[in-house]
Every structure is written in C-alpha cells, then in structure tokens.
Design a protein around this motif. Sequence first.
Motif, PDB file in Angstrom:
ATOM      1  N   TYR A 294       0.858  -1.292  -0.063  1.00 27.13           N
ATOM      2  CA  TYR A 294      -0.007  -0.123  -0.042  1.00 27.13           C
ATOM      3  C   TYR A 294       0.758   1.147   0.044  1.00 27.13           C
ATOM      4  CZ  TYR A 294      -4.664  -2.096   0.760  1.00 27.13           C
ATOM      5  OH  TYR A 294      -5.665  -2.817   0.701  1.00 27.13           O
TER       6      TYR A 294
ATOM      7  N   VAL B  84      -6.114   8.895   0.575  1.00 25.56           N
ATOM      8  CA  VAL B  84      -6.143   8.076  -0.379  1.00 25.56           C
ATOM      9  C   VAL B  84      -4.947   6.677  -0.268  1.00 25.56           C
ATOM     10  CG1 VAL B  84      -6.292   7.279  -2.929  1.00 25.56           C
ATOM     11  CG2 VAL B  84      -7.448   9.345  -2.132  1.00 25.56           C
TER      12      VAL B  84
ATOM     13  N   VAL C  25      -3.380   3.112  -1.909  1.00 19.97           N
ATOM     14  CA  VAL C  25      -3.614   2.252  -2.932  1.00 19.97           C
ATOM     15  C   VAL C  25      -2.581   0.884  -2.735  1.00 19.97           C
ATOM     16  CG1 VAL C  25      -3.612   1.869  -5.367  1.00 19.97           C
ATOM     17  CG2 VAL C  25      -4.205   3.982  -4.485  1.00 19.97           C
TER      18      VAL C  25
ATOM     19  N   THR D  60      -5.585  -4.358  -7.544  1.00 15.33           N
ATOM     20  CA  THR D  60      -5.498  -3.391  -7.004  1.00 15.33           C
ATOM     21  C   THR D  60      -6.640  -2.567  -5.925  1.00 15.33           C
ATOM     22  OG1 THR D  60      -4.225  -2.540  -9.024  1.00 15.33           O
ATOM     23  CG2 THR D  60      -5.005  -0.794  -7.524  1.00 15.33           C
TER      24      THR D  60
ATOM     25  N   THR E 239      -7.942   0.336  -3.984  1.00 19.03           N
ATOM     26  CA  THR E 239      -7.942   1.760  -3.618  1.00 19.03           C
ATOM     27  C   THR E 239      -8.844   2.244  -2.601  1.00 19.03           C
ATOM     28  OG1 THR E 239      -7.538   2.252  -5.918  1.00 19.03           O
ATOM     29  CG2 THR E 239      -8.283   4.133  -4.557  1.00 19.03           C
TER      30      THR E 239
ATOM     31  N   THR F  52     -10.252   4.989  -0.146  1.00 21.59           N
ATOM     32  CA  THR F  52     -10.481   6.361  -0.164  1.00 21.59           C
ATOM     33  C   THR F  52     -11.278   6.851   1.033  1.00 21.59           C
ATOM     34  OG1 THR F  52     -10.398   6.698  -2.604  1.00 21.59           O
ATOM     35  CG2 THR F  52     -11.245   8.678  -1.294  1.00 21.59           C
TER      36      THR F  52
END
Length: 145
Positions: A66, A77, A79, A86, A88, A90
Amino acid sequence: MTTVSRTFTVEAPPQTVVPYLADFGNAVQWDPGTESCTRNDSGPVQVGANWHNTSKIAGISTELTYTLEQLTDGLIVLVGRNDTATSTETIEITPSGTGSSITYTNDLEFNGAAKLAAPLAKVVFEKLGNDTEKQMTEVLNGLAR
C-alpha cells in the motif's frame, strides 16, 4: 471493479482521525481483514509512504503493498497493489459537531484471471464493509476518550 462504501460518524475530531488513518500501520486495529501491516520506509507519514499488508478475507490470504497517494486535512487515499488486484481505499473526513463524518470507500479491481472472482467478491466485500465500519467506529471513538 467491486466498490463498497460506508458513511458514518465518530466522536474523534478530524485532527485526530486524519493522522491516525493516514498511518496505514494502524489498519491492524480498524480493518478486520488485516492480519499485519508494517511500514516499508521510515520518516513522517506523507504522500509516498508505503506499507506491506497481509490480509485474510473469506479464508484467503493476500499480500499487497500500500502507498499513501493523497493526504490532506480531509482526504486520505491509499492504494494497495499486487499481481492479482489493486485496492484503492479513499477516506473522506469532515467535521461533524465535535467529531467527524467519515466516508470510507474501497474500490477493488482484479487483474487477469482473478477478474472471474469479481461477482463473488462483491458479496464478501459488502459484509467486510459492514465489519470495517463497526470496527473503525469503535477504534476511532476510543481515540476521543
């Protein structure tokens, strides 16, 4: 892509919530799927910081790296990437009374043959979203006391 989102309020103010959640090493406390999460680099937690995360979801272990890609007073954010996915994450934080309103969104995109798991993943991640909301609320409320 599988997307799960939750909005909820906590007792801790944004100035407490943002630095706590930006340090993804704390995910072991608030993310029920995380088994371990260790920082790969050192120094202040800022854009570019990264962690090695090991999670177990629905009995399947996975490891992702990450990276903190955005950090402001109201937005985090992170990732996570590996060969098959992947993720993500938020996190939007706004003041709410003396506490915070949090919108947590996880967008999970599978790569290659793992894309076949996407329909099943939605069901699993909806439950995980509920569990994450509950656990994150408890942990963040604890920071306010």
